[in-house]
Design a protein around this motif. Sequence first.
Motif, mmCIF file in Angstrom:
data_model
loop_
_atom_site.group_PDB
_atom_site.id
_atom_site.type_symbol
_atom_site.label_atom_id
_atom_site.label_comp_id
_atom_site.label_asym_id
_atom_site.label_seq_id
_atom_site.Cartn_x
_atom_site.Cartn_y
_atom_site.Cartn_z
ATOM 1 N N ARG A 36 -5.693 4.510 5.268
ATOM 2 C CA ARG A 36 -5.009 4.721 6.547
ATOM 3 C C ARG A 36 -4.219 3.459 6.857
ATOM 4 N NH1 ARG A 36 -6.974 3.823 12.082
ATOM 5 N NH2 ARG A 36 -5.686 5.021 13.555
ATOM 6 N N LEU A 37 -2.919 3.624 7.021
ATOM 7 C CA LEU A 37 -2.020 2.499 7.253
ATOM 8 C C LEU A 37 -1.392 2.626 8.626
ATOM 9 C CD1 LEU A 37 -0.211 2.549 3.781
ATOM 10 C CD2 LEU A 37 -2.055 1.018 4.470
ATOM 11 N N LEU A 38 -1.548 1.623 9.457
ATOM 12 C CA LEU A 38 -0.895 1.583 10.763
ATOM 13 C C LEU A 38 0.486 0.946 10.602
ATOM 14 C CD1 LEU A 38 -3.912 0.443 12.972
ATOM 15 C CD2 LEU A 38 -3.054 2.770 12.585
ATOM 16 N N PRO A 39 1.398 1.154 11.560
ATOM 17 C CA PRO A 39 2.729 0.568 11.438
ATOM 18 C C PRO A 39 2.661 -0.940 11.164
ATOM 19 C CG PRO A 39 2.679 2.096 13.273
ATOM 20 C CD PRO A 39 1.265 1.983 12.783
ATOM 21 N N GLY A 40 3.354 -1.364 10.112
ATOM 22 C CA GLY A 40 3.351 -2.768 9.725
ATOM 23 C C GLY A 40 2.348 -3.109 8.644
ATOM 24 N N ASP A 41 1.338 -2.249 8.442
ATOM 25 C CA ASP A 41 0.372 -2.484 7.368
ATOM 26 C C ASP A 41 1.046 -2.307 6.009
ATOM 27 O OD1 ASP A 41 -1.586 -2.877 9.236
ATOM 28 O OD2 ASP A 41 -2.613 -0.962 8.892
ATOM 29 N N HIS A 42 0.569 -3.033 5.009
ATOM 30 C CA HIS A 42 1.130 -2.895 3.667
ATOM 31 C C HIS A 42 0.143 -2.194 2.743
ATOM 32 C CE1 HIS A 42 -1.148 -6.705 3.270
ATOM 33 N NE2 HIS A 42 -1.308 -6.329 2.006
ATOM 34 N N ALA A 43 0.698 -1.371 1.861
ATOM 35 C CA ALA A 43 -0.110 -0.767 0.795
ATOM 36 C C ALA A 43 -0.311 -1.771 -0.326
ATOM 37 C CB ALA A 43 0.563 0.497 0.271
ATOM 38 N N PHE A 44 0.737 -2.541 -0.608
ATOM 39 C CA PHE A 44 0.672 -3.641 -1.567
ATOM 40 C C PHE A 44 1.904 -4.499 -1.354
ATOM 41 C CE2 PHE A 44 2.324 0.159 -3.738
ATOM 42 C CZ PHE A 44 3.607 -0.259 -4.064
ATOM 43 N N LYS A 45 1.875 -5.700 -1.928
ATOM 44 C CA LYS A 45 2.982 -6.630 -1.769
ATOM 45 C C LYS A 45 3.612 -6.978 -3.107
ATOM 46 C CE LYS A 45 1.606 -8.773 2.598
ATOM 47 N NZ LYS A 45 1.324 -10.053 3.300
ATOM 48 N N GLN A 46 4.885 -7.312 -3.042
ATOM 49 C CA GLN A 46 5.646 -7.692 -4.228
ATOM 50 C C GLN A 46 4.946 -8.823 -4.971
ATOM 51 O OE1 GLN A 46 9.803 -8.285 -3.383
ATOM 52 N NE2 GLN A 46 10.158 -9.531 -5.196
ATOM 53 N N GLY A 47 4.814 -8.658 -6.287
ATOM 54 C CA GLY A 47 4.207 -9.686 -7.111
ATOM 55 C C GLY A 47 2.717 -9.533 -7.316
ATOM 56 N N GLU A 48 2.054 -8.692 -6.502
ATOM 57 C CA GLU A 48 0.630 -8.472 -6.700
ATOM 58 C C GLU A 48 0.377 -7.680 -7.974
ATOM 59 O OE1 GLU A 48 -0.982 -8.354 -2.047
ATOM 60 O OE2 GLU A 48 -0.877 -6.507 -3.222
ATOM 61 N N PHE A 84 4.240 6.619 -5.448
ATOM 62 C CA PHE A 84 4.794 5.266 -5.369
ATOM 63 C C PHE A 84 3.796 4.270 -5.960
ATOM 64 C CE2 PHE A 84 2.445 5.897 -1.472
ATOM 65 C CZ PHE A 84 1.911 4.661 -1.123
ATOM 66 N N GLY A 85 4.280 3.047 -6.150
ATOM 67 C CA GLY A 85 3.435 2.042 -6.789
ATOM 68 C C GLY A 85 3.193 2.331 -8.256
ATOM 69 N N ILE A 86 4.180 2.960 -8.905
ATOM 70 C CA ILE A 86 3.972 3.399 -10.293
ATOM 71 C C ILE A 86 4.493 2.357 -11.282
ATOM 72 C CG2 ILE A 86 3.865 5.860 -9.799
ATOM 73 C CD1 ILE A 86 6.833 6.065 -10.545
ATOM 74 N N ALA A 87 4.116 1.115 -11.062
ATOM 75 C CA ALA A 87 4.482 0.052 -11.997
ATOM 76 C C ALA A 87 3.992 0.370 -13.406
ATOM 77 C CB ALA A 87 3.914 -1.280 -11.519
ATOM 78 N N LYS A 88 2.864 1.078 -13.467
ATOM 79 C CA LYS A 88 2.289 1.447 -14.763
ATOM 80 C C LYS A 88 3.281 2.270 -15.581
ATOM 81 C CE LYS A 88 -1.487 2.012 -17.451
ATOM 82 N NZ LYS A 88 -2.262 0.900 -18.028
ATOM 83 N N ASP A 94 2.887 -5.996 -12.535
ATOM 84 C CA ASP A 94 2.852 -6.280 -11.097
ATOM 85 C C ASP A 94 3.807 -5.349 -10.352
ATOM 86 O OD1 ASP A 94 5.236 -7.263 -12.031
ATOM 87 O OD2 ASP A 94 5.097 -9.194 -11.035
ATOM 88 N N TYR A 95 3.662 -5.337 -9.019
ATOM 89 C CA TYR A 95 4.535 -4.493 -8.193
ATOM 90 C C TYR A 95 5.874 -5.198 -7.987
ATOM 91 C CZ TYR A 95 0.224 -1.973 -7.001
ATOM 92 O OH TYR A 95 -0.942 -1.257 -7.052
ATOM 93 N N PRO A 96 7.002 -4.513 -8.235
ATOM 94 C CA PRO A 96 8.307 -5.144 -8.081
ATOM 95 C C PRO A 96 8.782 -5.236 -6.633
ATOM 96 C CG PRO A 96 8.568 -2.890 -8.829
ATOM 97 C CD PRO A 96 7.091 -3.159 -8.816
ATOM 98 N N ALA A 97 8.051 -4.598 -5.697
ATOM 99 C CA ALA A 97 8.448 -4.602 -4.288
ATOM 100 C C ALA A 97 7.199 -4.426 -3.424
ATOM 101 C CB ALA A 97 9.459 -3.484 -4.014
ATOM 102 N N SER A 98 7.375 -4.630 -2.136
ATOM 103 C CA SER A 98 6.293 -4.418 -1.169
ATOM 104 C C SER A 98 6.491 -3.077 -0.479
ATOM 105 C CB SER A 98 6.293 -5.531 -0.109
ATOM 106 O OG SER A 98 6.189 -6.806 -0.703
ATOM 107 N N VAL A 99 5.389 -2.469 -0.038
ATOM 108 C CA VAL A 99 5.456 -1.182 0.661
ATOM 109 C C VAL A 99 4.725 -1.304 1.990
ATOM 110 C CG1 VAL A 99 4.754 1.238 0.616
ATOM 111 C CG2 VAL A 99 5.668 0.177 -1.443
ATOM 112 N N TYR A 100 5.442 -0.993 3.088
ATOM 113 C CA TYR A 100 4.900 -1.104 4.438
ATOM 114 C C TYR A 100 4.981 0.246 5.153
ATOM 115 C CZ TYR A 100 5.454 -6.151 3.786
ATOM 116 O OH TYR A 100 5.376 -7.434 3.312
ATOM 117 N N ALA A 101 4.048 0.492 6.051
ATOM 118 C CA ALA A 101 4.079 1.699 6.878
ATOM 119 C C ALA A 101 5.049 1.498 8.041
ATOM 120 C CB ALA A 101 2.686 2.010 7.413
#
Length: 248
Positions: A36-48, A84-88, A94-101
């Motif tokens: 559950r992501l609230l506005p501004g929360d990230h699923a993951f960040k770039q470079g992780e 999304f988050g399909i770096a695999k 690693d993730y090439p970008a960040s994802v935010y709600a």
Amino acid sequence: MPAKTLHHSLLKPLDLFRSLSDAELDQALEHAQTHRLLPGDHAFKQGESASRFFVLLHGHLKVVQNTPDGEQIIVRYVNPGDIFGIAKAMRRPDYPASVYAVKESIALSWPSSEWERLLGSNPAFAANTLQTVGQRLQDAHTRIQELSTEEVEQRIARALLRLIDQSGSKTPEGVVIDFPITRQDIAEMTGTTLHTVSRLLSNWKDRGLVQSQRKRIVVCSVDELIRLAEKSSGAPATAGAAKENLKA
């Protein structure tokens, strides 16, 4: 939270899961988790480290990339049913970008170690993934072409048309983009400045094309926006969903 506790009725409307039997769905969810992501929360960040991949069930997310010189670019928005988050899939560690709600959202995720198993056991997942990768390559090509050849007004018009195609909802005023979006967001999507976006939207508002308030944009004249997007360009600009909304 383990995803196997989710009721199947929440998943069946999505193309990714529609063709699965209840038993196959339970199997697909065996190693999944809900977030559950609230506005501004990230699923993951770039470079992780790309330890998980995701499907959005509800809400809207934005994909943001920071360039080496410190600029921020909004690459795209994620809609319900999107993978999304399909770096695999791109052979990236690693993730090439960040994802935010951008609004309250719910997503499913799996460990990256589950990638090959899901591809092999779920033809819909494999087909959706292939389509997603192809679409993103096409979107990247289109964006480069727009930045290289089109005027700012065209780029902003095309960006708004894409957004209302993806997430447009009919209102008495016109078609509203169905999640919070700022003028700064539009500037980051189109490679321009906040000042330029504000000036253009104010001009369009005076002409009756849009209504723009804090984090809310309504397109009042889809046909006119299409005309602006196609100005001096051979590339068609579609807004099928938006036009259907206006007819409804």
